[in-house]
Design an enzyme around this catalytic site. Structure first.
Site, PDB file in Angstrom:
ATOM      1  N   SER A 118      -1.568  16.377  44.016  1.00 43.19           N
ATOM      2  CA  SER A 118      -0.719  15.996  45.156  1.00 43.19           C
ATOM      3  C   SER A 118      -0.984  16.874  46.377  1.00 43.19           C
ATOM      4  O   SER A 118      -1.365  18.046  46.251  1.00 43.19           O
ATOM      5  CB  SER A 118       0.741  16.156  44.741  1.00 43.19           C
ATOM      6  OG  SER A 118       1.582  16.043  45.859  1.00 43.19           O
ATOM      7  N   TYR A 141       7.562  21.208  41.757  1.00 43.01           N
ATOM      8  CA  TYR A 141       6.716  20.019  41.556  1.00 43.01           C
ATOM      9  C   TYR A 141       5.282  20.342  42.009  1.00 43.01           C
ATOM     10  O   TYR A 141       4.323  20.138  41.274  1.00 43.01           O
ATOM     11  CB  TYR A 141       7.295  18.832  42.348  1.00 43.01           C
ATOM     12  CG  TYR A 141       6.334  17.677  42.525  1.00 43.01           C
ATOM     13  CD1 TYR A 141       6.087  16.798  41.483  1.00 43.01           C
ATOM     14  CD2 TYR A 141       5.666  17.470  43.733  1.00 43.01           C
ATOM     15  CE1 TYR A 141       5.191  15.734  41.646  1.00 43.01           C
ATOM     16  CE2 TYR A 141       4.782  16.417  43.912  1.00 43.01           C
ATOM     17  CZ  TYR A 141       4.549  15.555  42.858  1.00 43.01           C
ATOM     18  OH  TYR A 141       3.662  14.517  43.023  1.00 43.01           O
ATOM     19  N   LYS A 145       1.562  20.826  39.946  1.00 43.53           N
ATOM     20  CA  LYS A 145       0.297  20.166  40.291  1.00 43.53           C
ATOM     21  C   LYS A 145      -0.829  21.203  40.459  1.00 43.53           C
ATOM     22  O   LYS A 145      -1.969  20.950  40.089  1.00 43.53           O
ATOM     23  CB  LYS A 145       0.454  19.330  41.562  1.00 43.53           C
ATOM     24  CG  LYS A 145       1.380  18.137  41.413  1.00 43.53           C
ATOM     25  CD  LYS A 145       0.831  17.102  40.456  1.00 43.53           C
ATOM     26  CE  LYS A 145       1.676  15.847  40.406  1.00 43.53           C
ATOM     27  NZ  LYS A 145       1.197  14.866  39.409  1.00 43.53           N
ATOM     28  N   LYS A 180      11.804   3.908  42.610  1.00 42.05           N
ATOM     29  CA  LYS A 180      11.856   5.321  43.004  1.00 42.05           C
ATOM     30  C   LYS A 180      13.081   5.637  43.870  1.00 42.05           C
ATOM     31  O   LYS A 180      13.381   6.797  44.128  1.00 42.05           O
ATOM     32  CB  LYS A 180      10.563   5.720  43.733  1.00 42.05           C
ATOM     33  CG  LYS A 180       9.363   5.686  42.809  1.00 42.05           C
ATOM     34  CD  LYS A 180       8.093   6.188  43.484  1.00 42.05           C
ATOM     35  CE  LYS A 180       8.049   7.689  43.579  1.00 42.05           C
ATOM     36  NZ  LYS A 180       6.753   8.191  44.049  1.00 42.05           N
TER      37      LYS A 180
HETATM   38  N1  LIG Z   1       3.712   8.270  45.388  1.00 42.79           N
HETATM   39  C1  LIG Z   1       3.260   9.304  46.084  1.00 42.79           C
HETATM   40  O1  LIG Z   1       3.411   9.349  47.333  1.00 42.79           O
HETATM   41  C2  LIG Z   1       2.543  10.442  45.411  1.00 42.79           C
HETATM   42  C3  LIG Z   1       2.101  11.521  46.200  1.00 42.79           C
HETATM   43  C4  LIG Z   1       1.440  12.568  45.585  1.00 42.79           C
HETATM   44  C5  LIG Z   1       1.188  12.531  44.217  1.00 42.79           C
HETATM   45  N2  LIG Z   1       1.641  11.476  43.470  1.00 42.79           N
HETATM   46  C6  LIG Z   1       1.360  11.487  42.022  1.00 42.79           C
HETATM   47  O2  LIG Z   1       0.912  10.198  41.633  1.00 42.79           O
HETATM   48  C7  LIG Z   1       1.351   9.906  40.311  1.00 42.79           C
HETATM   49  C8  LIG Z   1       2.107   8.607  40.291  1.00 42.79           C
HETATM   50  O3  LIG Z   1       3.282   8.751  41.094  1.00 42.79           O
HETATM   51  P1  LIG Z   1       4.232   7.527  41.425  1.00 42.79           P
HETATM   52  O4  LIG Z   1       4.557   7.593  42.857  1.00 42.79           O
HETATM   53  O5  LIG Z   1       3.639   6.296  40.882  1.00 42.79           O
HETATM   54  O6  LIG Z   1       5.561   7.942  40.637  1.00 42.79           O
HETATM   55  P2  LIG Z   1       6.414   7.169  39.539  1.00 42.79           P
HETATM   56  O7  LIG Z   1       7.586   8.026  39.263  1.00 42.79           O
HETATM   57  O8  LIG Z   1       6.657   5.784  39.967  1.00 42.79           O
HETATM   58  O9  LIG Z   1       5.435   7.151  38.284  1.00 42.79           O
HETATM   59  C9  LIG Z   1       5.351   8.160  37.320  1.00 42.79           C
HETATM   60  C10 LIG Z   1       5.417   7.514  35.946  1.00 42.79           C
HETATM   61  O10 LIG Z   1       5.212   8.498  34.948  1.00 42.79           O
HETATM   62  C11 LIG Z   1       6.145   8.281  33.889  1.00 42.79           C
HETATM   63  N3  LIG Z   1       6.315   9.573  33.204  1.00 42.79           N
HETATM   64  C12 LIG Z   1       6.750  10.726  33.748  1.00 42.79           C
HETATM   65  N4  LIG Z   1       6.685  11.723  32.851  1.00 42.79           N
HETATM   66  C13 LIG Z   1       6.192  11.172  31.711  1.00 42.79           C
HETATM   67  C14 LIG Z   1       5.871  11.702  30.421  1.00 42.79           C
HETATM   68  N5  LIG Z   1       6.039  12.997  30.129  1.00 42.79           N
HETATM   69  N6  LIG Z   1       5.376  10.853  29.473  1.00 42.79           N
HETATM   70  C15 LIG Z   1       5.191   9.541  29.756  1.00 42.79           C
HETATM   71  N7  LIG Z   1       5.458   8.998  30.952  1.00 42.79           N
HETATM   72  C16 LIG Z   1       5.951   9.805  31.929  1.00 42.79           C
HETATM   73  C17 LIG Z   1       7.380   7.744  34.597  1.00 42.79           C
HETATM   74  O11 LIG Z   1       8.245   7.048  33.732  1.00 42.79           O
HETATM   75  C18 LIG Z   1       6.771   6.863  35.667  1.00 42.79           C
HETATM   76  O12 LIG Z   1       6.586   5.539  35.223  1.00 42.79           O
HETATM   77  C19 LIG Z   1       2.175  11.115  39.877  1.00 42.79           C
HETATM   78  O13 LIG Z   1       1.366  11.978  39.137  1.00 42.79           O
HETATM   79  C20 LIG Z   1       2.594  11.738  41.188  1.00 42.79           C
HETATM   80  O14 LIG Z   1       2.870  13.113  41.042  1.00 42.79           O
HETATM   81  C21 LIG Z   1       2.314  10.427  44.043  1.00 42.79           C
END
Ligand SMILES: NC(=O)c1ccc[n+]([C@@H]2O[C@H](COP(=O)([O-])OP(=O)(O)OC[C@H]3O[C@@H](n4cnc5c(N)ncnc54)[C@H](O)[C@@H]3O)[C@@H](O)[C@H]2O)c1
Length: 315
Positions: A118, A141, A145, A180
């Site tokens: 991230s 968080y 990462k 979310k």
């Molecule tokens: N959306 C953004 O702007 C953004 C920015 C930077 C990084 N990220 C990274 O991208 C990835 C996806 O993020 P997102 O926005 O889709 O978030 P999200 O919360 O929609 O998706 C994360 C998913 O992981 C699952 N999860 C969490 N912990 C778990 C575990 N221990 N075992 C099994 N499942 C688990 C959740 O149920 C969820 O479905 C993440 O790693 C997040 O940190 C997202």
């Protein structure tokens, strides 16, 4: 035997968009999703034809669960994504141990791993975010990462022939982020305020800039980590074009044919990021992929998808 691809966090925002795109792009591969639904939602996977394993990745032994299955690629996106979750143990244990489990499972195998890091690793440093910049996470968080990147680097020293690509996602927006809620993108929040006839609320005076990236572009970067990257490493995944909150409001007004003025209010946070911007030079060179969606094109496509509606779907 058919080839296999695993997506973790596949019920989540980016993970579900990725899983559905992989299904189209790799029709002959078996697709498997692992998610424990702590934040994701089954509705995001409408149309998904693969296998779904409901499990907490930080607490399982993948070899026990999947036996000798070898995956051609693993896309590891599962994570606690609520940055306001300040329980240091939980945030770090769940996020870091999940990756440790995957690395244990793929060690010595011909599996490419792409994982989501991230822009939070940069902390609140303003300006262009370059890979050479110091990592200074401002919350646990972001710390988790940074630890993923450290763990991956350590793994690569032991297994230098394996491919492990980390992508520092910037601010992603697009279809399938409804679950979310308050952690959904700025575009999502402002669109819903405006759709409800309210003035969009932003900190004074809306000129803070963020690197917003449309989810379809993030999916392409992520797939490129598997199909195009020749070597391991960590790369920025953003649009490279910072835009202001006012730009989002202006675009929403255009798309919705409205003329609602923003409601500016004082920013209570003394350390608020004024500007994020992904330096994409290494990304373009290694992943050979460039973002295709401007903010205007992305927001238009988001509305066309049907996921930005007056009444948010019940997820
Ligand atoms: N959306 C953004 O702007 C953004 C920015 C930077 C990084 N990220 C990274 O991208 C990835 C996806 O993020 P997102 O926005 O889709 O978030 P999200 O919360 O929609 O998706 C994360 C998913 O992981 C699952 N999860 C969490 N912990 C778990 C575990 N221990 N075992 C099994 N499942 C688990 C959740 O149920 C969820 O479905 C993440 O790693 C997040 O940190 C997202």
């Amino acid at each position: 035997m058919s080839k296999k691809i695993l997506v973790t966090g596949g019920a989540g925002f980016v993970g579900s968009n990725l899983a559905l795109t992989l299904q189209e792009r790799f029709p002959k591969h078996d697709l498997i999703v692992i998610d424990d639904f702590r934040s994701g939602h089954f509705r995001n996977l409408e149309g998904f034809k693969g296998d779904f394993i409901a499990h907490d990745l930080s607490k399982i032994c993948l070899s026990q669960l999947l036996g000798k299955t070898t995956f051609e690629a693993i896309f590891h996106l599962s994570s606690i994504t609520d940055t306001t979750e300040h329980d240091q143990f939980k945030q770090t244990y769940d996020n870091v141990e999940s990756l440790r489990n995957i690395l244990k499972f793929i060690a010595g195998k011909k599996t490419s791993l792409v994982y989501a890091s991230s822009a939070a690793t940069y902390g609140i440093a303003a300006g262009i975010n370059r890979l050479s910049d110091p990592r200074k996470p401002a919350n646990v968080y972001g710390f988790s990462k940074v630890q993923l990147e450290n763990l991956a680097a350590q793994f690569l020293r032991e297994y230098p022939r394996q491919k492990v690509v980390g992508l520092r996602y910037f601010n992603v927006y697009g279809p399938r982020e409804t679950h979310k809620k308050s952690a959904a993108s700025m575009t999502y929040q402002l669109a819903h305020q405006m759709l409800a006839g309210k003035r969009p609320r932003v900190f004074k005076h809306g000129e803070q800039k963020r690197d917003f990236i449309y989810v379809k572009d993030i999916v392409e970067f992520t797939i490129a980590g598997f199909t195009k990257a020749k070597k391991s490493g960590v790369f920025n995944a953003g649009s490279g074009k910072p835009r202001s909150f006012n730009d989002i409001i202006e675009t929403l007004n255009k798309v919705l044919k409205l003329k609602i003025t923003p409601d500016y209010f004082d920013n209570p946070y003394p350390f608020y990021q004024p500007h994020t911007e992904a330096d994409l030079s290494a990304t373009k060179k290694e992943l050979k992929t460039e973002p295709q969606y401007t903010l205007e094109k992305g927001i238009e496509d988001y509305f066309k998808s049907g996921w930005l509606t007056m009444t948010p779907p019940k997820v």
